[in-house]
Scaffold this active site. Sequence first.
Site, PDB file in Angstrom:
ATOM      1  CE  LYS A 189      -1.777   3.090   2.726  1.00 41.00           C
ATOM      2  NZ  LYS A 189      -1.701   3.756   1.896  1.00 41.00           N
ATOM      3  N   GLY A 242       5.914   4.762   9.335  1.00 46.84           N
ATOM      4  CA  GLY A 242       5.408   6.087   9.140  1.00 46.84           C
ATOM      5  C   GLY A 242       5.119   6.198  10.953  1.00 46.84           C
ATOM      6  CB  SER A 243       2.589   9.071  12.838  1.00 47.84           C
ATOM      7  OG  SER A 243       1.028   7.834  12.700  1.00 47.84           O
ATOM      8  CB  THR A 244       4.381   5.931  16.873  1.00 49.10           C
ATOM      9  OG1 THR A 244       5.399   7.540  17.087  1.00 49.10           O
ATOM     10  CG2 THR A 244       4.050   5.819  18.331  1.00 49.10           C
ATOM     11  CD  GLU A 264      11.617   4.545   9.783  1.00 48.52           C
ATOM     12  OE1 GLU A 264      11.775   4.995  10.717  1.00 48.52           O
ATOM     13  OE2 GLU A 264      12.369   4.439   8.872  1.00 48.52           O
ATOM     14  CB  CYS A 298      11.960   8.948  10.775  1.00 51.27           C
ATOM     15  SG  CYS A 298      10.350   8.578   9.686  1.00 51.27           S
ATOM     16  CD  GLU A 398       9.130  12.968  13.607  1.00 50.15           C
ATOM     17  OE1 GLU A 398       8.221  12.289  13.554  1.00 50.15           O
ATOM     18  OE2 GLU A 398      10.336  11.725  12.746  1.00 50.15           O
TER      19      GLU A 398
HETATM   20  C1  SIN Z   1      13.038   7.737   6.577  1.00 51.83           C
HETATM   21  O1  SIN Z   1      12.330   9.650   7.277  1.00 51.83           O
HETATM   22  O2  SIN Z   1      11.830   7.430   7.761  1.00 51.83           O
HETATM   23  C2  SIN Z   1      13.955   7.044   5.981  1.00 51.83           C
HETATM   24  C3  SIN Z   1      15.118   8.307   6.506  1.00 51.83           C
HETATM   25  C4  SIN Z   1      16.623   7.773   6.176  1.00 51.83           C
HETATM   26  O3  SIN Z   1      16.189   6.627   5.571  1.00 51.83           O
HETATM   27  O4  SIN Z   1      17.470   8.438   5.783  1.00 51.83           O
END
Ligand code: SIN
Length: 499
Positions: A189, A242-244, A264, A298, A398
Amino acid sequence: MSESYHQTAIASLRDGNLFIKDAFIEGKWTAKDATFDVYEPSTSTVLGRVANCNREDIQKAVESAAKAQPTYFRNTTGKSRGALLRKWHDLIMASAEDIGTILSLENGKTFSEAKGEVVYAASFIAWFAEEATRSYGVTIPSSTPDTTLLTVREPVGVCGIITPWNFPAAMITRKVAPALAAGCSVVIKPPSETPYTCLALTKLAVEAGFTPELIQVCPTKDREAATELATNPLVKKISFTGSTGVGKMLARLASGTLKKVSLELGGNAPFIVFDDADLDLAVEGAMFCKFRCSGQTCVCANRIHVQRNAAEEFTSKLIEKVSALKMGPGLGLDDLSTQGPLVNKAAVKKVQEHVDDAVSKGAKVELGGSARQDSNGYFFQPTILSGVTKEMAVARDETFGPLAPIFKFDTEDDAVTLANDTEFGLAGYFFSRDVSRAMRVAHKLQVGMVGVNTGKISAAEAPFGGVKESGYGKEGSLYGLEEYQITKSITLGNLNAGL
Ligand code: SIN
């Protein structure tokens, strides 16, 4: 700027067939009457309309992927799967300009960043093409006489892959390449903000020779339908970036059928500058890990902690560098822009809220501080705030935008305490010339990844993943393959029976 911005860019693609609006289900490009709009962040106009899959589409995709997977694994070796991946890698590299253009249009990042992301994305495929041949088991000395105990690694099965818009190419390949290397099939997705890049990559994977049913792509804006991936019993693994909040929801749903899960999730990365640091190096690190993708990664530095007697000098050096950034459309300014827009209006609003909250509590705007008014795109000026404290929203939340908030600290212990004062634990960075401190602080930071004297920590060979509420599981690296495998033990007993 108007629609002609993207029309010109799409017309300039060497292979216009890479700009695809259909889903890819049961090995076929599938048009849908239901579609959703994809926007172009540089102009806020509609870039195109993409198939909006429903729950039944996802169910069909899962069933088809489940049928194809065992044959794929049975009929291939690590070496032949590696060769297919290598071919996919080469096709992507040969189309890097086209994919970079599509990526820049839908995400907004500058063309050079977008093309850089395509190369980064391809590096995961090259990496797992090699890892496919190194899927070793072990032999274990048995405690039972006449017995040999060994392990083999087998593919987990159908994998549900759910990815974010900030890296429309790299987050696909970082998950799909190890899955295919392991012998799994995938149902993807892609993000509804940036589905086109994923569809282009899928076309090239099929051209590379993968059985089409191994890679199913179901774009959708229907979040409810997408939960099918987390509940369908035929799906054996969920990998989500994505988000927590969404990560926790998926983990809860996936627990119903005890799927393997890797997550992640959000970060709140501390970036610490000690007074013994090389300040130019620290500024260089901050420029990369704060302003890459306009602050929408992230692993972006979210909180910049500078030791009190280095703060003034660091701040003025940072202001000088940030002032030189050129904000502009991803494909504009004769490729001179270094900062693209944010993904949408909500992202601009969030950065403004963080700035306003900090200023209302005493922070000072050293640079920027507001959205760009002279454009329809979702631009926010690269911003530096000084005098930031832990009472401000930016300390906890964040920002996901080009805001560099500078906090001051006095001692190493204070810095570590401030850095760890968050429920997140993805990445952390610090700058110091003291080797003992480098080891000490690296161990004390409660994160999954540490950058010491560098802002660059992402690479195909580096284990990527967090701790605390930033999730679990590792992507890339020598650990990435096993996330898509199960380890089976085989006990061969009574080896001397009947002799
Ligand atoms: C991310 O922001 O989830 C990935 C960043 C990266 O792979 O450096």
